[in-house]
Write a protein that holds these residues in place. Sequence first.
Motif, PDB file in Angstrom:
ATOM      1  N   ILE A   1       0.868  -1.176   0.000  1.00 47.13           N
ATOM      2  CA  ILE A   1       0.000   0.000   0.000  1.00 47.13           C
ATOM      3  C   ILE A   1       0.901   1.221   0.000  1.00 47.13           C
ATOM      4  O   ILE A   1       1.695   1.413   0.924  1.00 47.13           O
ATOM      5  CB  ILE A   1      -0.930   0.015   1.221  1.00 47.13           C
ATOM      6  N   VAL A   2       0.762   2.032  -1.044  1.00 47.01           N
ATOM      7  CA  VAL A   2       1.657   3.167  -1.258  1.00 47.01           C
ATOM      8  C   VAL A   2       0.841   4.455  -1.366  1.00 47.01           C
ATOM      9  O   VAL A   2      -0.206   4.474  -2.006  1.00 47.01           O
ATOM     10  CB  VAL A   2       2.471   2.968  -2.560  1.00 47.01           C
TER      11      VAL A   2
ATOM     12  N   MET B   1       4.706   7.907   1.149  1.00 46.61           N
ATOM     13  CA  MET B   1       5.453   6.765   1.700  1.00 46.61           C
ATOM     14  C   MET B   1       4.765   5.433   1.417  1.00 46.61           C
ATOM     15  O   MET B   1       3.626   5.404   0.974  1.00 46.61           O
ATOM     16  CB  MET B   1       5.599   6.918   3.211  1.00 46.61           C
ATOM     17  N   ILE B   2       5.473   4.359   1.736  1.00 51.21           N
ATOM     18  CA  ILE B   2       4.884   3.019   1.724  1.00 51.21           C
ATOM     19  C   ILE B   2       4.241   2.807   3.090  1.00 51.21           C
ATOM     20  O   ILE B   2       4.921   2.857   4.110  1.00 51.21           O
ATOM     21  CB  ILE B   2       5.942   1.943   1.450  1.00 51.21           C
ATOM     22  N   LEU B   3       2.919   2.593   3.110  1.00 50.77           N
ATOM     23  CA  LEU B   3       2.222   2.390   4.377  1.00 50.77           C
ATOM     24  C   LEU B   3       2.300   0.956   4.865  1.00 50.77           C
ATOM     25  O   LEU B   3       2.359   0.703   6.062  1.00 50.77           O
ATOM     26  CB  LEU B   3       0.749   2.792   4.247  1.00 50.77           C
ATOM     27  N   TYR B   4       2.265   0.010   3.933  1.00 50.88           N
ATOM     28  CA  TYR B   4       2.350  -1.395   4.345  1.00 50.88           C
ATOM     29  C   TYR B   4       2.931  -2.209   3.204  1.00 50.88           C
ATOM     30  O   TYR B   4       2.592  -2.007   2.031  1.00 50.88           O
ATOM     31  CB  TYR B   4       0.970  -1.940   4.714  1.00 50.88           C
ATOM     32  N   LYS B   5       3.784  -3.136   3.565  1.00 49.91           N
ATOM     33  CA  LYS B   5       4.347  -4.079   2.601  1.00 49.91           C
ATOM     34  C   LYS B   5       4.544  -5.382   3.348  1.00 49.91           C
ATOM     35  O   LYS B   5       5.334  -5.432   4.299  1.00 49.91           O
ATOM     36  CB  LYS B   5       5.673  -3.560   2.050  1.00 49.91           C
TER      37      LYS B   5
ATOM     38  N   LEU C   1      -6.163  -0.101  -7.470  1.00 53.14           N
ATOM     39  CA  LEU C   1      -5.683  -1.421  -7.036  1.00 53.14           C
ATOM     40  C   LEU C   1      -5.351  -2.244  -8.262  1.00 53.14           C
ATOM     41  O   LEU C   1      -6.096  -2.238  -9.245  1.00 53.14           O
ATOM     42  CB  LEU C   1      -6.778  -2.142  -6.247  1.00 53.14           C
ATOM     43  N   GLU C   2      -4.228  -2.943  -8.200  1.00 51.43           N
ATOM     44  CA  GLU C   2      -3.909  -3.958  -9.192  1.00 51.43           C
ATOM     45  C   GLU C   2      -3.615  -5.244  -8.432  1.00 51.43           C
ATOM     46  O   GLU C   2      -2.828  -5.241  -7.483  1.00 51.43           O
ATOM     47  CB  GLU C   2      -2.689  -3.575 -10.028  1.00 51.43           C
TER      48      GLU C   2
ATOM     49  N   ILE D   1      -1.609  -1.292  -4.126  1.00 54.54           N
ATOM     50  CA  ILE D   1      -2.615  -0.249  -3.952  1.00 54.54           C
ATOM     51  C   ILE D   1      -1.912   1.095  -3.909  1.00 54.54           C
ATOM     52  O   ILE D   1      -1.002   1.301  -3.101  1.00 54.54           O
ATOM     53  CB  ILE D   1      -3.424  -0.469  -2.669  1.00 54.54           C
ATOM     54  N   LEU D   2      -2.336   1.989  -4.793  1.00 53.93           N
ATOM     55  CA  LEU D   2      -1.886   3.369  -4.778  1.00 53.93           C
ATOM     56  C   LEU D   2      -3.017   4.153  -4.150  1.00 53.93           C
ATOM     57  O   LEU D   2      -4.090   4.284  -4.744  1.00 53.93           O
ATOM     58  CB  LEU D   2      -1.589   3.867  -6.194  1.00 53.93           C
TER      59      LEU D   2
END
Length: 93
Positions: A5-6, A10-14, A81-82, A90-91
Amino acid sequence: MKVEIVTPEMILYKGEVEAISVPGINGEFQMLENHAAIVSVLTKGYIKLYGDIQPREEVASRFEKGDKKKEFLLAINGGTLEFNNNRATILAD
């Protein structure tokens, strides 16, 4: 499955999740392991992550514990979402 989730900042979750639900333009929908490939526009609502979620300390305050066991919520204003090959990107706004 893997989720990233970007936001523009920033990147919120990976990390790994068991399932994910998102607020699509035609309503909320969920993806499990081996879901068909999909691209969707997201609306204002909550991304729901299911599993042993460990958000990074600097973004942990953005996540809420959901009502269900192993459910974590992340509020978004929209995005895209892809999902392909057990990877969701997710952008988010």
